[in-house]
Design a protein around this motif. Structure first.
Motif, short mmCIF file in Angstrom:
data_model
loop_
_atom_site.label_atom_id
_atom_site.label_comp_id
_atom_site.label_asym_id
_atom_site.label_seq_id
_atom_site.Cartn_x
_atom_site.Cartn_y
_atom_site.Cartn_z
N GLU A 9 40.54 -10.90 2.91
CA GLU A 9 39.23 -11.29 2.38
C GLU A 9 38.99 -10.57 1.06
OE1 GLU A 9 36.11 -10.68 5.20
OE2 GLU A 9 37.18 -11.68 6.82
N ASP A 49 43.61 -10.72 12.44
CA ASP A 49 42.59 -11.37 13.25
C ASP A 49 43.09 -11.44 14.70
OD1 ASP A 49 40.21 -12.61 13.69
OD2 ASP A 49 40.97 -14.62 13.26
N PRO A 106 36.42 -6.56 15.58
CA PRO A 106 35.56 -7.36 14.70
C PRO A 106 34.37 -6.58 14.16
CG PRO A 106 35.99 -8.51 16.77
CD PRO A 106 36.52 -7.14 16.92
N ASN A 107 33.87 -5.61 14.96
CA ASN A 107 32.73 -4.82 14.51
C ASN A 107 33.12 -3.94 13.31
OD1 ASN A 107 31.06 -5.85 16.50
ND2 ASN A 107 31.74 -4.30 17.97
N SER A 118 33.48 -6.24 10.30
CA SER A 118 32.21 -6.68 9.71
C SER A 118 31.47 -5.51 9.07
CB SER A 118 31.34 -7.36 10.78
OG SER A 118 31.08 -6.47 11.81
N GLU A 119 31.65 -4.31 9.62
CA GLU A 119 31.00 -3.14 9.02
C GLU A 119 31.62 -2.83 7.65
OE1 GLU A 119 28.35 -1.72 9.83
OE2 GLU A 119 28.41 0.05 8.54
N ARG A 126 33.08 -5.01 5.76
CA ARG A 126 32.65 -6.12 4.91
C ARG A 126 31.22 -5.87 4.39
NH1 ARG A 126 32.85 -10.50 8.60
NH2 ARG A 126 35.09 -10.58 8.52
N ARG A 127 30.37 -5.40 5.32
CA ARG A 127 28.97 -5.15 4.94
C ARG A 127 28.88 -4.05 3.89
NH1 ARG A 127 25.03 -1.74 5.78
NH2 ARG A 127 26.23 -0.36 7.13
#
Lengths: 191, 505
Positions: B185, B203, B208-209, B212-213, B215-216
């Motif tokens: 990404e 993947d 996933p957490n 996403s963290e 990514r955030r």
């Protein structure tokens, strides 16, 4: 700031404060400022008179102290000279003729600060006078340990021999022209 | 928070202007955006020589690969006979659909898009008569070639390392993990630098957490530029109040891939020749790629040695100072005599000597690092050997302290991560001060503070002391601490909370 952060900060500050307080009271001293007592003469049984000799930066040092037994006499000696005398590196223990050998050995052995590797010697006269009057007693006794006519047992070996065999052979020292000499070997029997 | 001078007025708004360049997309808008830019070039062409069909070609010199632009973009514009016969609108469509021999030709609609396309090394073709534009990706691929990983050498391992080109780096990972599960990404970070930052994970394996963290946090980075590793680390880490690294940085693609397989997340940044692996934990910083290639028994021995060396480098100067100043009874008589003899004419105290030597060690190391390698070695030899032995001979420092500090310093070099080694050096200084202040009790208190500090750290929810301290009380896999034969490594580390823990039959 969250409660957890406050607690962390409090613990951190408390530990720093403890460190500071301890540092103020600990009294550290340089090794060169310490007199390592290497040879200890023991006279009498109750009270006991200790004569400690060692090398300081300024030259040889000799101190005497009395107490009801070895432990108390050691404490008295340290308290009288708390900043300079270090009694934890005794390499040679010289026992006077009036000193009860087995009792003294056990007292020294049970005192954790003494160590077990000090060699045991007997003196023909008072041990204090012998140690104080000798020239460089530590070095002389070290020489005798390495190349003398008899072998001096360590504190542990002597105590072990007394406990197991009921007897131990100890070299007897005398002062000849200011120099320590082995003049005899005495057999000490256990009680 | 500032220092010196008057207190500044609080609150400096930092709004993001969007769009950065308003107005219609035209030649004047682009020239306005690149005003006073000598490398911005504009050329007007006519399609197949027809003066009615004008095309304005814009590009940034040096960013564009000239041969590709000439042969695959400009040549068809000028020489394609079909373009002469078609109306301009049809010609535009033909160019967009294959008339230009470039794999990426996209319509450009706003000035912002055009500007960023140019800054990425693309060409923008403006059709003034239509009010439309096309963008062609013809960026130069000039880069340093893939070379040996000089900072992380390994004997029986791959010899390639990451370079400054992001796409080369992702290809190095792709060549090892030919899996469709490998996700790459991309986030553009930095208002001015507009640096592509890639987030890599598998993947179905990575938590996933955590993904996403990351990514955030990447998305929330609103800074001027990402120019070095520090920018990324300090914006993504859990806490800044620690000298300990929270990400592993590695220049080895094989090491990044091994960590992706374990369920960790990787970050690659354009212009930075290292990758970042997260979450980080203390045990991760004490492993090297060599551990995986060595025999497992040898690896256990080396890892144990490394942990021992870590304790040695942390505590040896502190214990020496504490013993000499507060607990001479700890030192055997022969050693005490030797220390006393060596220290007789030295004018400084043991604590002062140790601190000065530790600082001198740091200075020599820093000087060696900042100079060219040959000169750096000379400085190290001069500083370490010549000055050190001269200082001992001149009785300025005692040889015992020199030996202790040198032994601690050399032991510190066994730590594979330079980031961790830096933190350890800082704590070594603090521990030495504590030892010189309150003896062994001081060392113990400082040690408790160190363990407490480490126990309080987390990296993306993973406790820093994993696997020594399992946060949820769950049993820790043996291979998290020591290498075991690979056939016995059936599960991925529990602490990483991977979606799929089993990694082999």
């Amino acid at each position: 700031m969250k409660a957890g952060r406050w607690l962390d900060a409090l613990i951190f500050i408390s530990l720093l404060a403890a460190l500071w307080v301890l540092g103020r009271n600990a009294g550290g001293r340089e090794l060169t400022d310490v007199t390592l007592v290497q040879t200890l003469g023991v006279d009498g049984s109750g009270p006991v008179t200790l004569t400690a000799t060692g090398e300081a930066e300024a030259g040889p040092v000799c101190r005497t102290a009395r107490g009801q037994d070895i432990v108390h006499a050691r404490s008295a000696m340290t308290l009288a000279d708390p900043t300079r005398l270090e009694l934890t590196h005794i390499a040679q223990l010289v026992l006077g003729p009036e000193t009860p050998v087995e009792e003294t050995l056990w007292q020294a052995l049970l005192n954790r600060k003494s160590g077990c590797n000090a060699t045991i010697w007997l003196s023909r006269g008072p041990a204090g006078a012998l140690v104080a009057g000798a020239e460089q007693p530590f070095r002389r006794l070290r020489t005798l340990e390495e190349s003398g006519p008899v072998t001096a047992p360590t504190l542990l070996e002597a105590a072990w021999a007394l406990a197991e065999e009921g007897r131990v052979d100890l070299p007897v020292l005398a002062l000849e022209d200011g120099v320590l000499q082995v003049v005899d070997v005495a057999t000490v029997e256990g009680g | 928070m500032g220092i010196f001078g008057r207190r500044r007025a609080p609150g400096h708004p930092h709004p993001r202007q969007e769009p950065i360049f308003g107005g219609p997309l035209c030649r004047e808008a682009l020239e306005g955006a690149f005003v006073n830019c000598a490398d911005f070039k504009v050329r007007t062409l006519t399609l197949a020589g027809d003066p009615q069909k004008e095309v304005v070609v814009c590009g940034v010199e040096g960013m564009v690969r000239t041969e590709r632009a000439n042969d695959y973009v400009l040549r068809p514009l000028a020489q394609d006979p079909a373009l002469a016969a078609l109306p301009l609108e049809e010609g535009y469509r033909r160019l967009a659909e294959g008339g230009i021999y470039n794999w990426s030709v996209t319509p450009v609609e706003t000035t912002d898009q055009a500007v960023f396309m140019l800054l990425d090394g693309g060409l923008v073709l403006l059709f003034p008569a239509l009010g439309k534009a096309l963008g062609c990706a013809v960026a130069t691929e000039e880069k340093r070639s893939v070379s040996d990983p000089e900072d992380e050498p390994a004997v029986k391992a791959a010899k390639d390392s990451f370079v400054e080109s992001l796409r080369t780096n992702t290809s190095l990972v792709r060549r090892r993990l030919r899996s469709v599960s490998l996700r790459v990404e991309e986030e553009i970070v930095g208002r001015q630098s507009r640096t592509p930052v890639d987030l890599l994970y598998l993947d179905g394996i990575a938590d996933p957490n955590t993904v996403s963290e990351v990514r955030r946090r990447l998305g929330e980075m609103d800074i001027d530029g990402v120019l070095d590793a520090g920018h990324l680390e300090q914006y993504l880490c859990d806490t800044l109040a620690t000298p300990f690294p929270q990400f592993l940085s590695t220049q080895r693609p094989d090491r990044l891939c091994a960590n992706l397989l374990a369920g960790r997340v990787g970050i690659l940044v354009d212009g930075i020749a290292v990758s970042f692996v997260l979450p980080g934990a203390l045990s991760l910083f004490l492993t090297a790629e060599q551990d995986r290639t060595d025999n497992w028994m040898v690896s256990i021995g080396v890892t144990t040695l490394r942990y021992g060396a870590l304790l040695l480098t942390l505590f040896l100067p502190a214990l020496y100072v504490a013993a000499v100043l507060f607990h001479p009874e700890m030192i055997p008589l022969a050693l005490a005599e030797s220390i006393i003899t060596a220290k007789e004419d030295v004018p400084f105290g043991a604590l002062f000597e140790a601190i000065v030597l530790l600082l001198a060690f740091e200075i020599i190391q820093e000087a060696g690092l900042r100079l060219p390698s040959n000169l750096g070695q000379t400085v190290s030899i001069l500083g370490g050997l010549v000055v050190g032995s001269a200082a001992v001979e001149a009785k300025i420092i005692s040889p015992a302290v020199l030996i202790v500090v040198a032994a601690a310093g050399i032991a510190g070099y066994t730590v594979p991560s330079q980031d961790l080694a830096g933190a350890v050096r800082l704590w070594r200084l603090l521990l030495t001060l504590a030892g010189g202040t309150a003896g062994l009790l001081g060392v113990s208190i400082a040690g408790v503070m160190l363990v407490g500090h480490l126990a309080g750290l987390t990296s993306f929810g993973v406790p820093y002391l994993t696997p020594f301290a399992a946060a949820s009380g769950e049993q820790v896999e043996r291979h998290e601490l020591f290498r075991v034969p690979f056939p016995a490594v059936k599960l991925r580390p529990a602490s990483l909370r991977t979606k799929n823990r089993r990694n082999q039959r």
